[in-house]
Write a protein that holds these residues in place. Structure first.
Motif, PDB file in Angstrom:
ATOM      1  N   GLU A  63       0.834  -1.201   0.000  1.00 20.58           N
ATOM      2  CA  GLU A  63       0.000   0.000   0.000  1.00 20.58           C
ATOM      3  C   GLU A  63       0.868   1.250   0.000  1.00 20.58           C
ATOM      4  N   PHE A  64       1.955   1.218   0.778  1.00 28.83           N
ATOM      5  CA  PHE A  64       2.890   2.336   0.791  1.00 28.83           C
ATOM      6  C   PHE A  64       3.452   2.572  -0.603  1.00 28.83           C
ATOM      7  N   LEU A  65       3.896   1.486  -1.274  1.00 25.41           N
ATOM      8  CA  LEU A  65       4.450   1.629  -2.617  1.00 25.41           C
ATOM      9  C   LEU A  65       3.425   2.209  -3.583  1.00 25.41           C
ATOM     10  N   ASN A  66       2.186   1.755  -3.468  1.00 30.05           N
ATOM     11  CA  ASN A  66       1.134   2.280  -4.340  1.00 30.05           C
ATOM     12  C   ASN A  66       0.937   3.774  -4.106  1.00 30.05           C
ATOM     13  N   LEU A  67       0.887   4.188  -2.860  1.00 28.16           N
ATOM     14  CA  LEU A  67       0.752   5.611  -2.543  1.00 28.16           C
ATOM     15  C   LEU A  67       1.969   6.390  -3.019  1.00 28.16           C
ATOM     16  N   TYR A  68       3.131   5.811  -2.832  1.00 28.54           N
ATOM     17  CA  TYR A  68       4.390   6.439  -3.225  1.00 28.54           C
ATOM     18  C   TYR A  68       4.401   6.705  -4.724  1.00 28.54           C
ATOM     19  N   ARG A  69       3.996   5.716  -5.491  1.00 25.34           N
ATOM     20  CA  ARG A  69       3.977   5.866  -6.955  1.00 25.34           C
ATOM     21  C   ARG A  69       2.915   6.873  -7.392  1.00 25.34           C
ATOM     22  N   GLU A  70       1.768   6.858  -6.738  1.00 26.44           N
ATOM     23  CA  GLU A  70       0.699   7.786  -7.088  1.00 26.44           C
ATOM     24  C   GLU A  70       1.112   9.229  -6.853  1.00 26.44           C
ATOM     25  N   GLN A  71       1.928   9.466  -5.845  1.00 31.72           N
ATOM     26  CA  GLN A  71       2.324  10.817  -5.494  1.00 31.72           C
ATOM     27  C   GLN A  71       3.478  11.336  -6.336  1.00 31.72           C
ATOM     28  N   GLU A  72       4.108  10.448  -7.094  1.00 27.98           N
ATOM     29  CA  GLU A  72       5.234  10.823  -7.940  1.00 27.98           C
ATOM     30  C   GLU A  72       6.326  11.518  -7.129  1.00 27.98           C
ATOM     31  N   LEU A  73       6.660  10.947  -5.983  1.00 30.91           N
ATOM     32  CA  LEU A  73       7.669  11.515  -5.107  1.00 30.91           C
ATOM     33  C   LEU A  73       9.069  11.220  -5.622  1.00 30.91           C
ATOM     34  N   ILE A  74      10.008  12.028  -5.176  1.00 27.40           N
ATOM     35  CA  ILE A  74      11.406  11.834  -5.514  1.00 27.40           C
ATOM     36  C   ILE A  74      12.159  11.693  -4.196  1.00 27.40           C
ATOM     37  N   PRO A  75      12.792  10.546  -3.958  1.00 31.24           N
ATOM     38  CA  PRO A  75      13.510  10.352  -2.703  1.00 31.24           C
ATOM     39  C   PRO A  75      14.658  11.353  -2.530  1.00 31.24           C
ATOM     40  N   HIS A  76      14.903  11.704  -1.284  1.00 27.89           N
ATOM     41  CA  HIS A  76      15.978  12.641  -0.963  1.00 27.89           C
ATOM     42  C   HIS A  76      17.308  12.159  -1.533  1.00 27.89           C
ATOM     43  N   ALA A  77      17.574  10.866  -1.448  1.00 30.93           N
ATOM     44  CA  ALA A  77      18.837  10.317  -1.938  1.00 30.93           C
ATOM     45  C   ALA A  77      19.024  10.578  -3.429  1.00 30.93           C
ATOM     46  N   VAL A  78      17.948  10.559  -4.186  1.00 34.38           N
ATOM     47  CA  VAL A  78      18.036  10.807  -5.630  1.00 34.38           C
ATOM     48  C   VAL A  78      18.370  12.270  -5.890  1.00 34.38           C
ATOM     49  N   VAL A  79      17.680  13.162  -5.202  1.00 42.51           N
ATOM     50  CA  VAL A  79      17.940  14.591  -5.372  1.00 42.51           C
ATOM     51  C   VAL A  79      19.362  14.915  -4.925  1.00 42.51           C
ATOM     52  N   GLN A  80      19.763  14.357  -3.801  1.00 42.37           N
ATOM     53  CA  GLN A  80      21.093  14.602  -3.271  1.00 42.37           C
ATOM     54  C   GLN A  80      22.177  14.122  -4.249  1.00 42.37           C
ATOM     55  N   ALA A  81      21.997  12.951  -4.819  1.00 44.93           N
ATOM     56  CA  ALA A  81      22.972  12.432  -5.788  1.00 44.93           C
ATOM     57  C   ALA A  81      23.058  13.340  -7.011  1.00 44.93           C
ATOM     58  N   ALA A  82      21.926  13.827  -7.453  1.00 43.89           N
ATOM     59  CA  ALA A  82      21.920  14.693  -8.626  1.00 43.89           C
ATOM     60  C   ALA A  82      22.607  16.026  -8.338  1.00 43.89           C
ATOM     61  N   ILE A  83      22.467  16.510  -7.128  1.00 40.80           N
ATOM     62  CA  ILE A  83      23.058  17.812  -6.794  1.00 40.80           C
ATOM     63  C   ILE A  83      24.520  17.672  -6.369  1.00 40.80           C
ATOM     64  N   LEU A  84      24.782  16.818  -5.391  1.00 42.47           N
ATOM     65  CA  LEU A  84      26.135  16.712  -4.844  1.00 42.47           C
ATOM     66  C   LEU A  84      27.099  15.987  -5.768  1.00 42.47           C
ATOM     67  N   SER A  85      26.621  14.983  -6.470  1.00 45.58           N
ATOM     68  CA  SER A  85      27.498  14.214  -7.355  1.00 45.58           C
ATOM     69  C   SER A  85      27.445  14.708  -8.790  1.00 45.58           C
ATOM     70  N   ASP A  86      26.615  15.718  -9.031  1.00 50.15           N
ATOM     71  CA  ASP A  86      26.426  16.260 -10.374  1.00 50.15           C
ATOM     72  C   ASP A  86      26.001  15.184 -11.368  1.00 50.15           C
ATOM     73  N   ALA A  87      25.256  14.198 -10.878  1.00 49.86           N
ATOM     74  CA  ALA A  87      24.718  13.144 -11.740  1.00 49.86           C
ATOM     75  C   ALA A  87      23.449  13.654 -12.412  1.00 49.86           C
ATOM     76  N   THR A  88      23.154  13.113 -13.577  1.00 47.34           N
ATOM     77  CA  THR A  88      21.876  13.443 -14.201  1.00 47.34           C
ATOM     78  C   THR A  88      20.776  12.785 -13.371  1.00 47.34           C
ATOM     79  N   PRO A  89      19.551  13.298 -13.426  1.00 44.20           N
ATOM     80  CA  PRO A  89      18.462  12.642 -12.700  1.00 44.20           C
ATOM     81  C   PRO A  89      18.288  11.179 -13.106  1.00 44.20           C
TER      82      PRO A  89
END
Length: 108
Positions: free
Chosen positions: A26-52
């Motif tokens: 149920e959590f995964l279903n809600l997570y996907r519905e909300q189109e959230l972006i985990p902090h770790a993904v944003v952090q990697a894109a910013i700090l490591s200069d990785a593409t999304p």
């Protein structure tokens, strides 16, 4: 909203709801519905200069080869797409689908 849920509310010492526990699916279903972006993904894109795209792939613990197979392309071709700073919208849609995400999640 009166929808049935398997959520369990945990009350704090003050008698007010403090936490909600629900089945993982149920959590995964809600997570996907909300189109959230985990902090770790944003952090990697910013700090490591990785593409999304790269940040998501690494967060999902997938190899470039695995994503390339899902897309039906070679690993070097996928690597070029993953490292592109301005991928085409259709390319983003295909990569998002291969990763089980929405284009909005992968294009931040």
């Amino acid at each position: 909203m009166n929808a049935w849920t398997n959520a369990q509310t945990i009350v704090g010492a003050d008698g007010k709801p403090a936490f909600v526990v629900l089945p993982y699916q149920e959590f995964l279903n809600l997570y996907r519905e909300q189109e959230l972006i985990p902090h770790a993904v944003v952090q990697a894109a910013i700090l490591s200069d990785a593409t999304p795209v790269k940040a998501w792939r690494e967060h999902l613990r997938l190899l470039q080869q695995e994503v390339a197979l899902r897309l039906g392309i070679s690993q070097p071709a996928y690597a070029r797409q993953e490292n592109s700073r301005k991928p085409r919208p259709r390319t983003l849609e295909k990569i998002a689908a291969a990763l089980g995400l929405t284009p909005e999640q992968i294009n931040f």
